[in-house]
Scaffold this motif. Structure first.
Motif, PDB file in Angstrom:
ATOM      1  N   GLN A   1       0.876  -1.169   0.000  1.00  0.00           N
ATOM      2  CA  GLN A   1       0.000   0.000   0.000  1.00  0.00           C
ATOM      3  C   GLN A   1       0.912   1.219   0.000  1.00  0.00           C
ATOM      4  N   ILE A   2       0.585   2.192  -0.811  1.00  0.00           N
ATOM      5  CA  ILE A   2       1.434   3.374  -0.872  1.00  0.00           C
ATOM      6  C   ILE A   2       0.607   4.612  -0.596  1.00  0.00           C
ATOM      7  N   LEU A   3       1.119   5.469   0.295  1.00  0.00           N
ATOM      8  CA  LEU A   3       0.502   6.754   0.556  1.00  0.00           C
ATOM      9  C   LEU A   3       1.470   7.804   0.037  1.00  0.00           C
ATOM     10  N   VAL A   4       1.027   8.578  -0.937  1.00  0.00           N
ATOM     11  CA  VAL A   4       1.923   9.595  -1.483  1.00  0.00           C
ATOM     12  C   VAL A   4       1.671  10.910  -0.753  1.00  0.00           C
ATOM     13  N   TYR A   5       2.698  11.397  -0.053  1.00  0.00           N
ATOM     14  CA  TYR A   5       2.610  12.618   0.738  1.00  0.00           C
ATOM     15  C   TYR A   5       3.168  13.797  -0.036  1.00  0.00           C
ATOM     16  N   ASP A   6       2.546  14.956   0.188  1.00  0.00           N
ATOM     17  CA  ASP A   6       3.131  16.191  -0.308  1.00  0.00           C
ATOM     18  C   ASP A   6       2.596  17.353   0.504  1.00  0.00           C
ATOM     19  N   ARG A   7       3.451  18.130   1.075  1.00  0.00           N
ATOM     20  CA  ARG A   7       3.104  19.345   1.829  1.00  0.00           C
ATOM     21  C   ARG A   7       1.981  19.096   2.822  1.00  0.00           C
ATOM     22  N   GLY A   8       2.127  18.059   3.628  1.00  0.00           N
ATOM     23  CA  GLY A   8       1.159  17.821   4.691  1.00  0.00           C
ATOM     24  C   GLY A   8      -0.148  17.194   4.248  1.00  0.00           C
ATOM     25  N   ARG A   9      -0.243  16.788   2.979  1.00  0.00           N
ATOM     26  CA  ARG A   9      -1.458  16.143   2.497  1.00  0.00           C
ATOM     27  C   ARG A   9      -1.101  14.791   1.887  1.00  0.00           C
ATOM     28  N   ILE A  10      -2.112  13.927   1.798  1.00  0.00           N
ATOM     29  CA  ILE A  10      -1.912  12.691   1.046  1.00  0.00           C
ATOM     30  C   ILE A  10      -2.506  12.918  -0.337  1.00  0.00           C
ATOM     31  N   LEU A  11      -1.659  12.835  -1.360  1.00  0.00           N
ATOM     32  CA  LEU A  11      -2.131  13.085  -2.720  1.00  0.00           C
ATOM     33  C   LEU A  11      -2.846  11.868  -3.273  1.00  0.00           C
ATOM     34  N   GLN A  12      -2.371  10.700  -2.905  1.00  0.00           N
ATOM     35  CA  GLN A  12      -2.950   9.487  -3.479  1.00  0.00           C
ATOM     36  C   GLN A  12      -2.620   8.290  -2.592  1.00  0.00           C
ATOM     37  N   GLN A  13      -3.585   7.396  -2.472  1.00  0.00           N
ATOM     38  CA  GLN A  13      -3.331   6.136  -1.789  1.00  0.00           C
ATOM     39  C   GLN A  13      -3.679   5.001  -2.734  1.00  0.00           C
ATOM     40  N   GLY A  14      -2.848   3.977  -2.771  1.00  0.00           N
ATOM     41  CA  GLY A  14      -3.176   2.853  -3.634  1.00  0.00           C
ATOM     42  C   GLY A  14      -2.058   1.837  -3.672  1.00  0.00           C
ATOM     43  N   THR A  15      -2.246   0.851  -4.539  1.00  0.00           N
ATOM     44  CA  THR A  15      -1.223  -0.171  -4.712  1.00  0.00           C
ATOM     45  C   THR A  15      -0.113   0.391  -5.590  1.00  0.00           C
ATOM     46  N   GLN A  16       0.959  -0.373  -5.747  1.00  0.00           N
ATOM     47  CA  GLN A  16       2.049   0.054  -6.625  1.00  0.00           C
ATOM     48  C   GLN A  16       1.540   0.337  -8.023  1.00  0.00           C
ATOM     49  N   GLU A  17       0.719  -0.580  -8.541  1.00  0.00           N
ATOM     50  CA  GLU A  17       0.131  -0.437  -9.873  1.00  0.00           C
ATOM     51  C   GLU A  17      -0.613   0.894  -9.982  1.00  0.00           C
ATOM     52  N   ASP A  18      -1.470   1.185  -8.959  1.00  0.00           N
ATOM     53  CA  ASP A  18      -2.229   2.440  -8.969  1.00  0.00           C
ATOM     54  C   ASP A  18      -1.304   3.640  -9.068  1.00  0.00           C
ATOM     55  N   VAL A  19      -0.330   3.663  -8.170  1.00  0.00           N
ATOM     56  CA  VAL A  19       0.458   4.871  -8.009  1.00  0.00           C
ATOM     57  C   VAL A  19       1.462   5.043  -9.158  1.00  0.00           C
ATOM     58  N   PHE A  20       2.087   3.958  -9.570  1.00  0.00           N
ATOM     59  CA  PHE A  20       3.104   4.087 -10.609  1.00  0.00           C
ATOM     60  C   PHE A  20       2.493   4.234 -12.000  1.00  0.00           C
ATOM     61  N   MET A  21       1.438   3.473 -12.264  1.00  0.00           N
ATOM     62  CA  MET A  21       0.881   3.495 -13.610  1.00  0.00           C
ATOM     63  C   MET A  21      -0.283   4.463 -13.754  1.00  0.00           C
ATOM     64  N   HIS A  22      -0.975   4.777 -12.644  1.00  0.00           N
ATOM     65  CA  HIS A  22      -2.127   5.670 -12.740  1.00  0.00           C
ATOM     66  C   HIS A  22      -2.063   6.792 -11.707  1.00  0.00           C
ATOM     67  N   PRO A  23      -1.027   7.584 -11.746  1.00  0.00           N
ATOM     68  CA  PRO A  23      -0.974   8.707 -10.800  1.00  0.00           C
ATOM     69  C   PRO A  23      -2.150   9.640 -11.039  1.00  0.00           C
ATOM     70  N   GLN A  24      -2.723  10.148  -9.945  1.00  0.00           N
ATOM     71  CA  GLN A  24      -3.937  10.954 -10.103  1.00  0.00           C
ATOM     72  C   GLN A  24      -3.658  12.428 -10.341  1.00  0.00           C
ATOM     73  N   THR A  25      -2.447  12.862 -10.017  1.00  0.00           N
ATOM     74  CA  THR A  25      -2.111  14.261 -10.266  1.00  0.00           C
ATOM     75  C   THR A  25      -0.726  14.319 -10.895  1.00  0.00           C
ATOM     76  N   PRO A  26      -0.432  15.411 -11.611  1.00  0.00           N
ATOM     77  CA  PRO A  26       0.905  15.553 -12.198  1.00  0.00           C
ATOM     78  C   PRO A  26       1.999  15.475 -11.142  1.00  0.00           C
TER      79      PRO A  26
END
Lengths: 397, 264
Positions: A201-226
């Motif tokens: 499970q990956i939680l992508v952090y940026d400036r005090g927020r979580i930008l995206q949570q998901g599996t490796q596949e989700d985060v690496f292949m389908h990032p939700q924001t630039p």
């Protein structure tokens, strides 16, 4: 299961995160200063949030609404800080036994011996931490945290101080520990290699927020924001505009090319970020150009190249465009030589539609953060519930 | 480089000689005396010695018991007025001891600020052994507190937090992690404070007086004896030198064994 919602306002920083995670190895990933370590410290109970809640397997460790804030001693959470926090004046055995005050001398010794054996550190029990290598120190810290049988294990940048080969070994060990103990493990890292190696499970952090949570596949292949795409080294994030929308194909205009993308319900004229990972850009040999039906062929020439141990990174300047739209391409070194790229620098590449991932740029504002548990954001989370797999805990109630 | 012996060596030799010579003089004067043992066992000397040990050790205990929490607070917390508190605590270090004595008299003396109240509950502080301890505490507390504060500050608070997450209580963590790691600083602070208490003269003289057996500690006895019995004064001085030297040597040995650098 761990359910977390935390807010904390500091002088120049505002942390506001919500997530739920289970038995998987969860990685908190993001640049330094994005609030990952702070989250860990609040989970461990050594830092007090302003508001929110922390619930572990149904028991609440922190609940601002009830004024409940359990002391770290009562949480049963193992915490391994950066640099491991070993007690420098105690031997390896005493470090590991430190939390076992309630046991008899006999059981304590036995428990320590078991852990030493498990981590392959027999014979080191009388050493002081400074007499150990970095990897050994990390094992002692892990053993010490596990000795008290925590329900949750928190690791802050566990591999940052180690060199390459050792990192791989210790990552493997951590995976084994996780599998063996069957407890929830949270790892903080800013190293993408850790995310690849560990993250279930990956939680992508940026400036005090979580930008995206998901599996490796989700985060690496389908990032939700630039921004997420950038963090996971998507490298090629191209600005394109929807030209035409058809049932089978979405046509995008990009630098004089019209590219075929997978169909998506997007209006004509919408700007999108077209993401394509450097290893997914297909180089076509000139004589093979027409061997099968190809689409999205782009011509250009190599402007820069760097060599890694096993791969080449080639930067391609697309014909009739500028440096902003250069494509980054990773290819194994044998491919590099077979294509003759050491001699000639003209390139023909195919941007395969299966490798494309689109992020509509207008919606980035909505997608910028996951919903929080504050009342203000309740509406937002309800509105987006439809297409949100990882709904906030409030959404599920 | 040719200048080294002249510009560095010579001043060093001078300073060492300047410090060593007076100490040596006392020892050389005292040793050949005939009635040495008789003087050492004279009531003036023994009573002063007993009183000095009693009061200075009491002051040290008070300094450690009261000073440790203060030092830990100053080391770990940021609060409004921290600077002010630190400055106040430092003040006795730079204050002339006689001024401290007068100030104590004005506060706790019979006609002092809270003296009448103390008298009402049956406490008469000035010119008693308690007054000696108070005077010593006043001057020696800053030495202990400042050293302990630096010691606590050198202990990574993360270690304490880790101990807490391991289920270990705050108190146990303090005594098993913080104190052992700050120990060299705590020890040298204690010794400095004790030495300061042992040598305390001015404040004691002003606040407690010079009463044999009650307030006459060794420095006061030396001052008194210098006019009547020079040998006794020298014997007392030699004793103090002996004590100071041995304490300093022991401290050095102990601190070297537990140096914080040894853990790094």
């Amino acid at each position: 299961m761990l359910e977390v919602c935390l807010q904390k306002r500091l002088a120049h920083f505002h942390l506001d995160v919500t997530f739920t995670t289970g038995q998987e190895l969860t990685v908190l990933f993001g640049p330094s200063g994005s609030g990952k370590s702070l989250t860990l410290r609040m989970l461990a109970g050594v830092e007090r949030p302003d508001s929110g809640y922390i619930r572990l397997d149904g028991t609440s460790l922190y609940e601002s609404a009830l004024g409940r804030h359990l002391a770290p001693q009562q949480r049963g959470i193992g915490y391994v800080p950066q640099q491991y926090g070993l007690f420098p004046h105690l031997t390896v055995a005493d470090n590991i036994a430190f939390g076992l005050t309630h046991l008899t001398r006999q059981t304590r010794r036995q428990r320590v011996a078991e852990l030493l054996e498990l981590f392959g550190m027999q014979g080191l029990e009388h050493r002081l931490p400074r007499q150990l290598s970095g990897g050994q120190q990390q094992r002692v810290a892990l053993a010490r945290a596990l000795a008290v049988q925590p329900r949750l294990l928190l690791l802050d940048e566990p591999f940052a101080a180690l060199d390459g080969v050792l990192r791989d070994t210790l990552r493997q060990e951590l995976m084994q520990v996780h599998a063996r103990w069957g407890i929830t493990v949270l790892v903080v890292t800013h190293d993408l290699a850790d995310v690849y190696a560990l993250g279930q499970q990956i939680l992508v952090y940026d400036r005090g927020r979580i930008l995206q949570q998901g599996t490796q596949e989700d985060v690496f292949m389908h990032p939700q924001t630039p921004r997420v795409a950038e963090f996971v080294h998507t490298r090629n994030i191209l600005s394109a505009v929807v030209e035409r929308s058809e049932a089978q194909t979405l046509w995008l205009r990009w630098h004089g090319y019209v590219l075929a993308a997978p169909p998506q319900p997007l209006a004509v004229g919408t700007s999108v970020h077209l993401c394509i990972r450097p290893s997914q850009v297909l180089i076509v040999r000139p004589e093979r150009e027409t061997t099968r039906r190809r689409e999205n062929l782009v011509r250009g020439s190599v402007v820069r190249e760097t060599m890694q141990t096993e791969t080449y990174t080639v930067y391609m300047r697309v014909d009739h465009s500028d440096a902003d739209s250069d494509l980054e391409i990773h290819l194994p070194s044998y491919v590099y030589y077979r294509l003759g790229l050491d001699r000639q620098k003209r390139l023909l590449v195919e941007l395969r539609r299966e490798a494309m991932h689109l992020i509509p740029s207008q919606e980035t504002a909505h997608h910028a953060t996951l919903p929080t548990c504050t009342a203000a954001s309740l509406e937002t989370s309800a509105r987006h519930d439809g297409h949100r797999v990882h709904a906030s805990p409030l959404g599920r109630r | 480089m040719y200048l080294t012996p002249l510009f560095l060596g010579l001043p060093t030799v001078c300073v060492v000689a300047f410090v060593a010579l007076p100490l040596l003089a006392i020892v050389l004067k005292v040793l050949p005396q005939e009635h040495l043992w008789a003087t050492i066992s004279a009531p003036l000397v023994t009573e002063a010695l007993r009183l000095s040990l009693l009061t200075s050790l009491s002051s040290l205990v008070i300094a450690i018991v009261c000073g440790t929490p203060v030092a830990y607070l100053l080391a770990r917390y940021r609060f409004r007025g921290l600077r002010l508190v630190e400055t106040l605590i430092d003040l006795p270090m730079v204050l002339p001891p006689t001024v401290a004595g007068v100030a104590l008299l004005m506060a706790f003396g019979r006609r002092g600020l809270i003296g009448p109240w103390l008298q009402a509950v049956g406490l008469q502080l000035s010119f008693s052994t308690t007054a000696v301890v108070l005077a010593q505490c006043f001057v020696c507390l800053p030495f202990y507190i400042r050293a302990a504060q630096a010691g606590f500050r050198s202990v990574d608070p993360e270690l304490e937090r880790v101990a807490h997450t391991l289920g270990v209580s705050v108190w146990r963590t303090f005594f098993r992690v913080t104190v052992p790691l700050a120990f060299p600083a705590l020890l040298s602070g204690s010794v400095m404070a004790w030495a300061r208490a042992l040598g305390e003269f001015g404040a004691t003289m002003m606040f407690a007086g010079n009463l044999r057996g009650r307030t006459q500690t060794m420095p006061l006895a030396i001052y008194l004896a210098l006019e009547s019995d020079l040998l006794a004064a020298m014997v007392l001085a030699a004793l103090l030198i002996l004590v100071s030297c041995s304490v300093l040597l022991c401290l050095r040995a102990l601190v070297r064994r537990g140096e914080p650098a040894a853990y790094a």
